[in-house]
Design a protein around this motif. Structure first.
Motif, PDB file in Angstrom:
ATOM      1  N   VAL A  63       0.853  -1.188   0.000  1.00  0.00           N
ATOM      2  CA  VAL A  63       0.000   0.000   0.000  1.00  0.00           C
ATOM      3  C   VAL A  63       0.893   1.243   0.000  1.00  0.00           C
ATOM      4  O   VAL A  63       0.677   2.187  -0.770  1.00  0.00           O
ATOM      5  CB  VAL A  63      -0.939   0.012   1.232  1.00  0.00           C
ATOM      6  CG1 VAL A  63      -1.802   1.258   1.246  1.00  0.00           C
ATOM      7  CG2 VAL A  63      -1.787  -1.253   1.270  1.00  0.00           C
ATOM      8  N   LEU A  64       1.914   1.215   0.856  1.00  0.00           N
ATOM      9  CA  LEU A  64       2.843   2.351   0.928  1.00  0.00           C
ATOM     10  C   LEU A  64       3.512   2.595  -0.418  1.00  0.00           C
ATOM     11  O   LEU A  64       3.665   3.725  -0.864  1.00  0.00           O
ATOM     12  CB  LEU A  64       3.934   2.063   1.962  1.00  0.00           C
ATOM     13  CG  LEU A  64       3.574   2.222   3.426  1.00  0.00           C
ATOM     14  CD1 LEU A  64       4.772   1.875   4.302  1.00  0.00           C
ATOM     15  CD2 LEU A  64       3.111   3.655   3.704  1.00  0.00           C
ATOM     16  N   ASN A  65       3.885   1.469  -1.082  1.00  0.00           N
ATOM     17  CA  ASN A  65       4.624   1.592  -2.344  1.00  0.00           C
ATOM     18  C   ASN A  65       3.710   1.644  -3.562  1.00  0.00           C
ATOM     19  O   ASN A  65       4.197   1.736  -4.685  1.00  0.00           O
ATOM     20  CB  ASN A  65       5.592   0.407  -2.517  1.00  0.00           C
ATOM     21  CG  ASN A  65       6.516   0.290  -1.327  1.00  0.00           C
ATOM     22  OD1 ASN A  65       6.814   1.285  -0.684  1.00  0.00           O
ATOM     23  ND2 ASN A  65       6.938  -0.928  -1.005  1.00  0.00           N
ATOM     24  N   GLY A  66       2.406   1.527  -3.330  1.00  0.00           N
ATOM     25  CA  GLY A  66       1.455   1.535  -4.441  1.00  0.00           C
ATOM     26  C   GLY A  66       1.641   0.362  -5.391  1.00  0.00           C
ATOM     27  O   GLY A  66       1.343   0.447  -6.579  1.00  0.00           O
ATOM     28  N   GLN A  67       2.120  -0.788  -4.851  1.00  0.00           N
ATOM     29  CA  GLN A  67       2.352  -1.960  -5.707  1.00  0.00           C
ATOM     30  C   GLN A  67       1.156  -2.908  -5.628  1.00  0.00           C
ATOM     31  O   GLN A  67       1.139  -3.835  -4.813  1.00  0.00           O
ATOM     32  CB  GLN A  67       3.618  -2.709  -5.252  1.00  0.00           C
ATOM     33  CG  GLN A  67       4.890  -1.962  -5.561  1.00  0.00           C
ATOM     34  CD  GLN A  67       6.080  -2.592  -4.845  1.00  0.00           C
ATOM     35  OE1 GLN A  67       5.955  -3.128  -3.750  1.00  0.00           O
ATOM     36  NE2 GLN A  67       7.231  -2.505  -5.476  1.00  0.00           N
ATOM     37  N   ALA A  68       0.183  -2.681  -6.481  1.00  0.00           N
ATOM     38  CA  ALA A  68      -1.023  -3.498  -6.454  1.00  0.00           C
ATOM     39  C   ALA A  68      -0.716  -4.928  -6.913  1.00  0.00           C
ATOM     40  O   ALA A  68       0.047  -5.134  -7.841  1.00  0.00           O
ATOM     41  CB  ALA A  68      -2.069  -2.873  -7.354  1.00  0.00           C
ATOM     42  N   ILE A  69      -1.336  -5.907  -6.218  1.00  0.00           N
ATOM     43  CA  ILE A  69      -1.318  -7.303  -6.699  1.00  0.00           C
ATOM     44  C   ILE A  69      -2.763  -7.572  -7.101  1.00  0.00           C
ATOM     45  O   ILE A  69      -3.571  -8.044  -6.295  1.00  0.00           O
ATOM     46  CB  ILE A  69      -0.896  -8.283  -5.584  1.00  0.00           C
ATOM     47  CG1 ILE A  69       0.434  -7.848  -4.962  1.00  0.00           C
ATOM     48  CG2 ILE A  69      -0.803  -9.700  -6.114  1.00  0.00           C
ATOM     49  CD1 ILE A  69       0.792  -8.635  -3.709  1.00  0.00           C
ATOM     50  N   ARG A  70      -3.091  -7.241  -8.319  1.00  0.00           N
ATOM     51  CA  ARG A  70      -4.494  -7.223  -8.698  1.00  0.00           C
ATOM     52  C   ARG A  70      -5.047  -8.633  -8.896  1.00  0.00           C
ATOM     53  O   ARG A  70      -4.456  -9.429  -9.611  1.00  0.00           O
ATOM     54  CB  ARG A  70      -4.679  -6.417  -9.987  1.00  0.00           C
ATOM     55  CG  ARG A  70      -5.978  -5.664 -10.016  1.00  0.00           C
ATOM     56  CD  ARG A  70      -5.946  -4.574 -11.056  1.00  0.00           C
ATOM     57  NE  ARG A  70      -5.322  -3.349 -10.590  1.00  0.00           N
ATOM     58  CZ  ARG A  70      -5.886  -2.477  -9.761  1.00  0.00           C
ATOM     59  NH1 ARG A  70      -7.091  -2.699  -9.297  1.00  0.00           N
ATOM     60  NH2 ARG A  70      -5.262  -1.391  -9.387  1.00  0.00           N
ATOM     61  N   GLU A  71      -6.134  -8.952  -8.213  1.00  0.00           N
ATOM     62  CA  GLU A  71      -6.800 -10.243  -8.374  1.00  0.00           C
ATOM     63  C   GLU A  71      -7.843 -10.110  -9.488  1.00  0.00           C
ATOM     64  O   GLU A  71      -8.747  -9.287  -9.395  1.00  0.00           O
ATOM     65  CB  GLU A  71      -7.454 -10.661  -7.043  1.00  0.00           C
ATOM     66  CG  GLU A  71      -8.346 -11.881  -7.106  1.00  0.00           C
ATOM     67  CD  GLU A  71      -7.651 -13.113  -7.684  1.00  0.00           C
ATOM     68  OE1 GLU A  71      -6.578 -13.473  -7.212  1.00  0.00           O
ATOM     69  OE2 GLU A  71      -8.198 -13.686  -8.658  1.00  0.00           O
ATOM     70  N   ALA A  72      -7.666 -10.926 -10.530  1.00  0.00           N
ATOM     71  CA  ALA A  72      -8.574 -10.811 -11.675  1.00  0.00           C
ATOM     72  C   ALA A  72      -9.934 -11.453 -11.387  1.00  0.00           C
ATOM     73  O   ALA A  72     -10.963 -10.992 -11.883  1.00  0.00           O
ATOM     74  CB  ALA A  72      -7.943 -11.468 -12.900  1.00  0.00           C
ATOM     75  N   ASN A  73      -9.929 -12.523 -10.593  1.00  0.00           N
ATOM     76  CA  ASN A  73     -11.176 -13.263 -10.379  1.00  0.00           C
ATOM     77  C   ASN A  73     -11.920 -12.791  -9.141  1.00  0.00           C
ATOM     78  O   ASN A  73     -12.070 -13.527  -8.177  1.00  0.00           O
ATOM     79  CB  ASN A  73     -10.884 -14.759 -10.257  1.00  0.00           C
ATOM     80  CG  ASN A  73     -10.668 -15.393 -11.606  1.00  0.00           C
ATOM     81  OD1 ASN A  73     -10.663 -14.697 -12.623  1.00  0.00           O
ATOM     82  ND2 ASN A  73     -10.500 -16.694 -11.639  1.00  0.00           N
ATOM     83  N   VAL A  74     -12.349 -11.524  -9.136  1.00  0.00           N
ATOM     84  CA  VAL A  74     -13.187 -11.036  -8.040  1.00  0.00           C
ATOM     85  C   VAL A  74     -14.632 -11.195  -8.480  1.00  0.00           C
ATOM     86  O   VAL A  74     -15.027 -10.679  -9.522  1.00  0.00           O
ATOM     87  CB  VAL A  74     -12.886  -9.554  -7.724  1.00  0.00           C
ATOM     88  CG1 VAL A  74     -13.828  -9.030  -6.637  1.00  0.00           C
ATOM     89  CG2 VAL A  74     -11.440  -9.389  -7.274  1.00  0.00           C
ATOM     90  N   VAL A  75     -15.405 -11.955  -7.695  1.00  0.00           N
ATOM     91  CA  VAL A  75     -16.800 -12.192  -8.080  1.00  0.00           C
ATOM     92  C   VAL A  75     -17.697 -11.381  -7.171  1.00  0.00           C
ATOM     93  O   VAL A  75     -17.475 -11.350  -5.973  1.00  0.00           O
ATOM     94  CB  VAL A  75     -17.146 -13.688  -7.947  1.00  0.00           C
ATOM     95  CG1 VAL A  75     -18.601 -13.912  -8.297  1.00  0.00           C
ATOM     96  CG2 VAL A  75     -16.250 -14.504  -8.856  1.00  0.00           C
TER      97      VAL A  75
END
Ligand code: FAD
Length: 392
Positions: free
Chosen positions: A380-392
């Motif tokens: 969060v501090l570094n703005g490094q998103a680990i984006r989850e594609a499968n959000v239902v």
């Protein structure tokens, strides 16, 4: 200061109660634990309002492994969560998850399936012909394929899992306090106590923030900016005239999902991000069902043209606006403040692995089983998103 505990957990939903159970069951810990929960009926909490789904079909490796552990734990719940000879009944239905794709989404399904396979999940890719043969009730005319997880995927009763954790935790000596935490007191970068609404102050060696949609307020008391906000989701229950068998939790390419619930079905859809404001109300919107969900379902499953809406409910995701993945670990500037927040719709299935992870962090100061460091607050501090594609 009237009472003191080694660990105070704020919020006794499925995450707080799982953490309490795993800590209490950890022989190397041996300390005292209190869970402060303001509403033991959980009337507005996310857990009892959950759809209860569990799957390995995620795009983030940690999420696949977290839910694999969740499934094995849930299947062995009697071994871990029996109290006074009474095993919990979690009503786990291993009915599978079926993600459907048109041409555009097929490549994502293939990439995800490869990842899931590498991590031990039994996800299978099906062609439209295979889909039609396996699920004769499905309209496959516009589909390019699907990904089906027949093992360790399905749904369970969320409230029973919460109560099973809670009951077992109490049997192991955890104290549940019916109160609202109104403040957290920090001295020299360490939490020393929590203040309750009643005026009581409870001393503690560590605090774990398991406050669900309220977690961002709790974090703000120690100056931590948590990108977690309440986002409303609606679930509709309907009856179908025709009897359908072997229906997995099915996700249409549009995002509309449906699964059996006893003799009926439940369904829903997540809105586009641009149309998903923060919200804490429980107002129902039947037009979403009439205008979006039902037409989509009737197209995908012709038998769903003849259905009757029975009821609906609203609940709230603790939505991580950065990347829809949990934020777990310690606060960078207050190392005895821990958190597990921002589950964004998959916290129920993650509760066993997250409870275990929190117990490891408290007891050993590090993860011993699943390495969840990437899910820490640093991103969060570094703005490094680990984006989850499968959000239902
Ligand atoms: C409609 C819907 C469908 C979902 N479907 C799924 C699904 O299919 N699969 C899945 O895995 N997940 C699903 N989820 C998500 C899942 O339900 C949540 O991620 C999970 O329940 C979060 O648990 P929790 O313990 O963090 O939060 P909660 O259950 O909300 O518990 C938090 C608790 O903290 C207490 N609290 C807050 N602040 C304070 C305070 N200051 N003092 C004392 N107590 C406090 C609250 O009273 C509450 O009881 C769904 C959620 C919704 C809303």
């Amino acid at each position: 200061m009237s009472r003191k505990f080694d660990v105070v957990i704020v919020g006794g939903g499925v995450i707080g109660s799982s953490a309490a159970y795993f800590l209490a069951a950890e022989e190397a810990f041996g300390g005292s634990i209190a869970v402060v929960e303001r509403d033991p009926t959980y009337a507005e909490a996310a857990t009892p309002r959950s759809a209860g789904g569990i799957r390995q079909q995620f795009s983030t490796p940690e999420n696949v492994l977290i839910s694999s552990f969740g499934a094995s734990f849930i299947k062995s719940a009697a071994e871990y969560l029996t109290v006074a000879g009474e095993a919990p009944s979690l009503q786990f239905h291993e009915g599978g998850y079926l993600f459907l794709a048109t041409g555009a989404g097929l490549r994502t399904l293939i990439a995800n399936q490869q990842l899931q396979h590498q991590l031990g999940a039994e996800t299978r890719l099906l062609t439209p012909n295979e889909l039609a043969a396996t699920f004769p009730w499905l309209n496959c005319s516009d589909l390019a394929g699907g990904s089906f997880g027949p093992r360790n995927e399905g749904w369970l009763d969320p409230y029973s899992l919460l109560q099973a954790f809670r009951r077992k935790a109490r049997s192991l000596g955890v104290t549940y306090i019916q109160e609202e935490v109104a403040g957290i007191n920090v001295s020299q970068n360490r939490v020393t106590s929590v203040s309750l609404r009643s005026g009581e102050t409870i001393g503690c060696g560590a605090v774990i923030n398991c406050g669900g949609i309220n977690a961002w307020r709790i974090a703000a008391w120690i100056g931590l900016d948590l990108p977690v906000r309440p986002r409303k989701r609606l679930v509709y229950v309907f009856d179908c005239r025709e009897e359908l068998t072997d229906v997995p939790l099915t996700i249409d390419p549009t995002g509309v999902w449906v699964r059996p619930e006893g003799a009926n079905f439940v369904c829903g859809v997540s809105p586009e991000e641009a149309n998903d404001p923060d919200s804490t109300d429980f107002e129902l919107d039947y037009s979403l069902f009439e205008e979006v969900i039902w037409p989509t379902l009737a197209h995908r499953v012709p038998a769903f043209e003849a259905i009757k809406l029975i009821r609906a409910w609203a609940g709230h995701y603790d939505y991580n606006t950065l990347d829809q993945n949990v934020i777990i670990g310690t606060a960078p500037h207050v190392p005895n403040f821990l958190m597990a927040n921002g589950f964004s719709g998959h916290g129920l299935q993650q509760s066993p692995a997250i409870g275990r992870a929190l117990s490891e962090l408290v007891t050993f100061g590090e993860y011993r089983t699943l390495d969840l460091r990437r899910f820490g607050y640093d991103r969060v501090l570094n703005g490094q998103a680990i984006r989850e594609a499968n959000v239902v």
